[in-house]
Motif scaffolding. Structure first.
Motif, short mmCIF file in Angstrom:
data_model
loop_
_atom_site.label_atom_id
_atom_site.label_comp_id
_atom_site.label_asym_id
_atom_site.label_seq_id
_atom_site.Cartn_x
_atom_site.Cartn_y
_atom_site.Cartn_z
N LYS A 1 43.18 43.86 34.08
CA LYS A 1 43.82 45.02 34.42
C LYS A 1 42.61 46.05 34.23
O LYS A 1 42.44 46.01 32.51
N ILE A 2 42.75 47.82 34.58
CA ILE A 2 42.61 48.94 33.87
C ILE A 2 43.09 49.80 34.18
O ILE A 2 43.60 49.70 35.10
N ILE A 3 43.56 50.55 33.05
CA ILE A 3 44.14 51.95 33.10
C ILE A 3 43.85 53.03 32.96
O ILE A 3 42.79 52.67 31.92
N SER A 4 43.74 54.35 33.64
CA SER A 4 43.50 55.31 32.95
C SER A 4 44.29 56.58 32.78
O SER A 4 45.06 56.33 33.62
N LEU A 5 44.37 57.23 32.53
CA LEU A 5 45.24 58.58 32.26
C LEU A 5 44.77 60.01 33.09
O LEU A 5 44.96 61.11 31.95
N SER A 6 43.58 59.62 33.35
CA SER A 6 42.60 60.69 33.59
C SER A 6 42.71 61.24 35.31
O SER A 6 42.49 59.92 36.38
N TRP A 7 42.55 62.06 35.17
CA TRP A 7 42.40 62.79 37.05
C TRP A 7 40.93 62.18 37.70
O TRP A 7 41.32 61.89 38.88
N PHE A 8 40.45 62.01 37.19
CA PHE A 8 38.99 61.64 38.14
C PHE A 8 38.87 59.90 38.39
O PHE A 8 38.28 60.72 39.03
N ALA A 9 39.87 59.29 37.96
CA ALA A 9 39.79 58.20 38.70
C ALA A 9 40.93 57.98 39.90
O ALA A 9 41.21 56.94 40.51
N CYS A 10 42.23 59.21 39.70
CA CYS A 10 43.13 58.49 40.04
C CYS A 10 43.23 59.70 40.92
O CYS A 10 44.45 60.67 42.00
N ALA B 1 48.82 58.74 36.29
CA ALA B 1 48.33 57.77 35.27
C ALA B 1 48.03 56.54 36.89
O ALA B 1 48.62 56.09 37.93
N CYS B 2 47.06 55.42 36.46
CA CYS B 2 46.39 54.51 37.54
C CYS B 2 46.55 53.22 36.56
O CYS B 2 46.18 53.18 35.50
N LEU B 3 46.89 52.15 37.31
CA LEU B 3 45.99 50.97 37.08
C LEU B 3 45.89 49.79 38.16
O LEU B 3 46.51 50.02 39.62
N PHE B 4 44.68 50.11 38.10
CA PHE B 4 44.14 48.72 38.62
C PHE B 4 43.67 47.15 38.14
O PHE B 4 43.80 47.39 36.96
N SER B 5 43.64 46.98 38.97
CA SER B 5 43.55 45.26 38.86
C SER B 5 42.80 44.53 39.45
O SER B 5 42.71 44.49 40.97
N LYS B 6 41.89 43.63 39.40
CA LYS B 6 41.33 42.89 40.68
C LYS B 6 41.55 41.36 39.64
O LYS B 6 41.56 40.36 38.38
N ARG B 7 41.02 40.36 41.10
CA ARG B 7 41.77 39.09 40.64
C ARG B 7 40.65 38.26 41.22
O ARG B 7 39.64 38.31 42.70
N LEU B 8 39.78 37.44 40.57
CA LEU B 8 38.20 36.65 40.88
C LEU B 8 38.88 35.38 41.48
O LEU B 8 39.40 34.63 41.29
N LEU C 1 38.23 54.20 30.02
CA LEU C 1 38.99 54.04 30.96
C LEU C 1 39.22 52.12 29.70
O LEU C 1 38.74 52.22 28.93
N PHE C 2 40.54 51.09 30.02
CA PHE C 2 40.90 50.47 29.42
C PHE C 2 41.31 49.20 30.22
O PHE C 2 42.12 48.91 31.37
N VAL C 3 40.62 48.24 30.01
CA VAL C 3 40.36 47.01 30.51
C VAL C 3 40.82 46.08 29.76
O VAL C 3 40.17 45.65 28.23
N PHE C 4 41.67 45.03 30.14
CA PHE C 4 42.32 43.92 29.97
C PHE C 4 42.29 42.62 30.33
O PHE C 4 42.24 42.83 31.62
N ARG C 5 41.73 42.01 29.64
CA ARG C 5 41.65 40.60 30.80
C ARG C 5 42.87 39.46 30.18
O ARG C 5 43.39 39.31 29.05
N GLY C 6 43.60 39.15 31.32
CA GLY C 6 44.33 37.75 31.45
C GLY C 6 43.40 36.60 30.40
O GLY C 6 42.59 36.27 30.41
#
Length: 128
Positions: free
Chosen positions: A55-64, A77-84, A43-48
């Motif tokens: 934003k979190i990206i994953s190219l793996s079947w387990f999270a998608c 491929a999955c792209l997750f995002s979360k905002r506070l 999992l790769f996590v990026f912060r604004g």
């Protein structure tokens, strides 16, 4: 909650990321800047810049995992995002590169808790 198997690494990109970037650009950043293989299953996590968006990206079947009957492949491929709404996600002290996180640290990060001083930043009073 994002399931994180025990053999999966979580990488938090140090510094700030342009949150207008989509999946393809974040995958390229993973490969070029973080020097990691985006197809590794990690999992790769990026912060604004403002710190309130992840934003979190994953190219793996387990999270998608697909919903039954959705008709899409489970190895996408999955792209997750979360905002506070209030507060900021913790930023590592490093200005560039990457920081490895444990699954517990990722869970606290997604809840808006500083894993160095576990304390909730803010909880909404009601939904909507």
């Amino acid at each position: 909650m994002i399931p994180v198997p025990s053999n999966t690494r979580v990488w938090l990109a140090a510094g700030v990321t342009d949150m207008r970037r989509g999946f393809n650009t974040l995958a390229a950043q993973t490969e070029n800047v973080l020097a990691e293989d985006p197809f590794s299953g990690h999992l790769f996590v990026f912060r604004g810049r403002r710190g309130n968006l992840l934003k979190i990206i994953s190219l793996s079947w387990f999270a998608c995992k697909p919903l039954p009957g959705s008709g899409w492949d489970s190895q996408g491929a999955c792209l997750f995002s979360k905002r506070l709404e209030r507060g900021r996600f913790v930023r590592p002290a490093a200005r560039d590169g990457k920081v490895s996180l444990t699954a517990a640290q990722l869970a606290m990060l997604l809840e808006g808790i500083d894993w160095r001083i576990p304390q909730r930043t803010w909880r909404p009073l009601k939904a909507g």
